[in-house]
Write a protein that holds these residues in place. Structure first.
Motif, short mmCIF file in Angstrom:
data_model
loop_
_atom_site.label_atom_id
_atom_site.label_comp_id
_atom_site.label_asym_id
_atom_site.label_seq_id
_atom_site.Cartn_x
_atom_site.Cartn_y
_atom_site.Cartn_z
N PRO A 46 0.82 -1.21 0.00
CA PRO A 46 0.00 0.00 0.00
C PRO A 46 0.86 1.27 0.00
O PRO A 46 1.96 1.29 0.54
CB PRO A 46 -0.81 -0.11 1.29
CG PRO A 46 -0.20 -1.19 2.09
CD PRO A 46 0.66 -2.01 1.20
N VAL A 47 0.34 2.32 -0.61
CA VAL A 47 1.06 3.59 -0.75
C VAL A 47 1.47 4.15 0.60
O VAL A 47 2.58 4.67 0.76
CB VAL A 47 0.19 4.60 -1.52
CG1 VAL A 47 0.83 5.97 -1.54
CG2 VAL A 47 -0.06 4.13 -2.93
N ASP A 48 0.61 4.02 1.60
CA ASP A 48 0.90 4.61 2.91
C ASP A 48 2.01 3.89 3.67
O ASP A 48 2.45 4.33 4.72
CB ASP A 48 -0.36 4.71 3.76
CG ASP A 48 -1.03 3.36 4.00
OD1 ASP A 48 -0.49 2.31 3.61
OD2 ASP A 48 -2.15 3.37 4.58
N ARG A 49 2.53 2.82 3.12
CA ARG A 49 3.63 2.07 3.75
C ARG A 49 4.97 2.76 3.52
O ARG A 49 5.92 2.57 4.29
CB ARG A 49 3.64 0.66 3.16
CG ARG A 49 4.93 -0.07 3.32
CD ARG A 49 4.94 -1.36 2.56
NE ARG A 49 6.32 -1.80 2.46
CZ ARG A 49 6.71 -2.84 1.78
NH1 ARG A 49 5.85 -3.55 1.13
NH2 ARG A 49 7.97 -3.16 1.74
N PHE A 50 5.08 3.56 2.48
CA PHE A 50 6.36 4.14 2.08
C PHE A 50 6.57 5.51 2.71
O PHE A 50 5.65 6.29 2.85
CB PHE A 50 6.44 4.24 0.56
CG PHE A 50 6.27 2.91 -0.12
CD1 PHE A 50 7.30 1.99 -0.15
CD2 PHE A 50 5.05 2.57 -0.70
CE1 PHE A 50 7.13 0.76 -0.75
CE2 PHE A 50 4.88 1.33 -1.30
CZ PHE A 50 5.92 0.42 -1.32
N ALA A 51 7.82 5.79 3.08
CA ALA A 51 8.18 7.08 3.69
C ALA A 51 9.35 7.69 2.92
O ALA A 51 10.12 6.98 2.27
CB ALA A 51 8.57 6.88 5.15
N ILE A 52 9.49 8.98 3.02
CA ILE A 52 10.58 9.68 2.34
C ILE A 52 11.92 9.19 2.88
O ILE A 52 12.14 9.14 4.09
CB ILE A 52 10.44 11.20 2.51
CG1 ILE A 52 9.19 11.68 1.77
CG2 ILE A 52 11.68 11.94 2.01
CD1 ILE A 52 8.85 13.13 1.96
N GLY A 53 12.80 8.82 1.97
CA GLY A 53 14.13 8.34 2.35
C GLY A 53 14.19 6.88 2.74
O GLY A 53 15.28 6.32 2.89
N GLN A 54 13.05 6.24 2.89
CA GLN A 54 13.01 4.83 3.30
C GLN A 54 13.16 3.92 2.08
O GLN A 54 12.51 4.14 1.06
CB GLN A 54 11.66 4.56 3.98
CG GLN A 54 11.43 3.12 4.38
CD GLN A 54 10.05 2.97 5.00
OE1 GLN A 54 9.60 3.83 5.75
NE2 GLN A 54 9.37 1.89 4.68
N VAL A 55 14.01 2.91 2.17
CA VAL A 55 14.23 1.95 1.09
C VAL A 55 13.61 0.62 1.50
O VAL A 55 13.94 0.07 2.54
CB VAL A 55 15.75 1.77 0.82
CG1 VAL A 55 15.98 0.73 -0.26
CG2 VAL A 55 16.39 3.09 0.45
N ASP A 56 12.67 0.14 0.67
CA ASP A 56 11.97 -1.12 0.95
C ASP A 56 12.18 -2.10 -0.19
O ASP A 56 11.99 -1.74 -1.36
CB ASP A 56 10.47 -0.88 1.10
CG ASP A 56 10.12 -0.12 2.34
OD1 ASP A 56 10.42 -0.62 3.44
OD2 ASP A 56 9.56 0.99 2.21
N GLN A 57 12.55 -3.34 0.13
CA GLN A 57 12.69 -4.37 -0.89
C GLN A 57 11.31 -4.92 -1.23
O GLN A 57 10.44 -5.07 -0.36
CB GLN A 57 13.59 -5.50 -0.41
CG GLN A 57 13.89 -6.50 -1.52
CD GLN A 57 14.95 -7.52 -1.14
OE1 GLN A 57 15.37 -7.61 0.01
NE2 GLN A 57 15.39 -8.28 -2.12
N VAL A 58 11.09 -5.23 -2.50
CA VAL A 58 9.83 -5.79 -2.97
C VAL A 58 9.97 -7.30 -3.00
O VAL A 58 10.77 -7.84 -3.77
CB VAL A 58 9.48 -5.26 -4.38
CG1 VAL A 58 8.18 -5.88 -4.87
CG2 VAL A 58 9.40 -3.75 -4.37
N ASP A 59 9.18 -7.96 -2.15
CA ASP A 59 9.26 -9.42 -1.97
C ASP A 59 10.73 -9.80 -1.76
O ASP A 59 11.43 -9.13 -1.04
CB ASP A 59 8.64 -10.16 -3.16
CG ASP A 59 7.14 -9.93 -3.26
OD1 ASP A 59 6.51 -9.62 -2.23
OD2 ASP A 59 6.59 -10.05 -4.37
N ASP A 60 11.19 -10.86 -2.38
CA ASP A 60 12.61 -11.23 -2.30
C ASP A 60 13.28 -11.00 -3.64
O ASP A 60 14.28 -11.63 -3.97
CB ASP A 60 12.76 -12.70 -1.88
CG ASP A 60 12.46 -12.89 -0.40
OD1 ASP A 60 12.73 -11.96 0.38
OD2 ASP A 60 11.96 -13.97 -0.04
N LEU A 61 12.73 -10.07 -4.42
CA LEU A 61 13.25 -9.77 -5.75
C LEU A 61 14.33 -8.70 -5.67
O LEU A 61 14.42 -7.97 -4.68
CB LEU A 61 12.11 -9.27 -6.64
CG LEU A 61 10.98 -10.28 -6.88
CD1 LEU A 61 9.82 -9.61 -7.59
CD2 LEU A 61 11.49 -11.45 -7.70
#
Length: 162
Positions: A46-61
């Motif tokens: 979901p869009v609200d999961r992301f924050a400025i400057g935060q790096v999130d991996q998508v699944d294990d890809l």
């Protein structure tokens, strides 16, 4: 004085004929040497999961999403073109502080050459940034706005299998 007339083929029609044969050959080569490109969109959440400057991996890809300073999102594909190497996210590495948003730690580091990139995919000490695939906002199965990231799978099919 006797001059013989030597007939020459005009250059224009000859060049057109040779060029046409070349491109017909290219078409037939393409028919027998298939490259299957599969494009799929992976749900990054979901869009609200992301924050400025935060790096999130998508699944294990080898895909990451980062929130940029202007409030938008950027996807980063860490597969390095022309190699079998990946750039891994190193969140505690201080080498990215000079370029990362809010002077945060973290870089993407190539497992083979040890080259590095900032959190947003910009090259540090080099000139080639990481690839940034397309992002597409869509409704998720939960009814919330999600971010879907384009993931390209290149599969070369040998002509022996056809």
């Amino acid at each position: 004085m006797y001059m013989s007339k030597v007939s020459k083929l005009p250059l224009g029609p000859s060049a057109l004929f040779i060029t046409s044969l070349f491109f017909i050959g290219v078409v037939f080569w393409g028919l027998f040497n298939e490259t299957e490109i599969v494009v799929k969109y992976v749900d990054a959440g979901p869009v609200d999961r992301f924050a400025i400057g935060q790096v999130d991996q998508v699944d294990d890809l080898p895909l990451y999403v980062i929130g940029l300073e202007n409030g938008t999102l950027r996807a980063i594909d860490t597969r390095l073109e022309g190699t079998s190497c990946l750039a891994n996210w190193m969140p505690d590495d201080p080498r990215g502080r000079s370029i990362n948003y809010q002077a945060r730690h973290g870089v993407f580091e190539d497992t083979c050459s040890k080259k590095i990139w900032a959190a947003a995919g910009h090259a540090i000490g080099g000139d080639t940034p990481l690839r940034t695939p397309q992002l597409e906002p869509r409704l998720g199965t939960d009814g919330k706005q999600h971010i879907f990231v384009e993931f390209i799978i290149l599969d070369i099919v040998s002509s022996d299998e056809n």
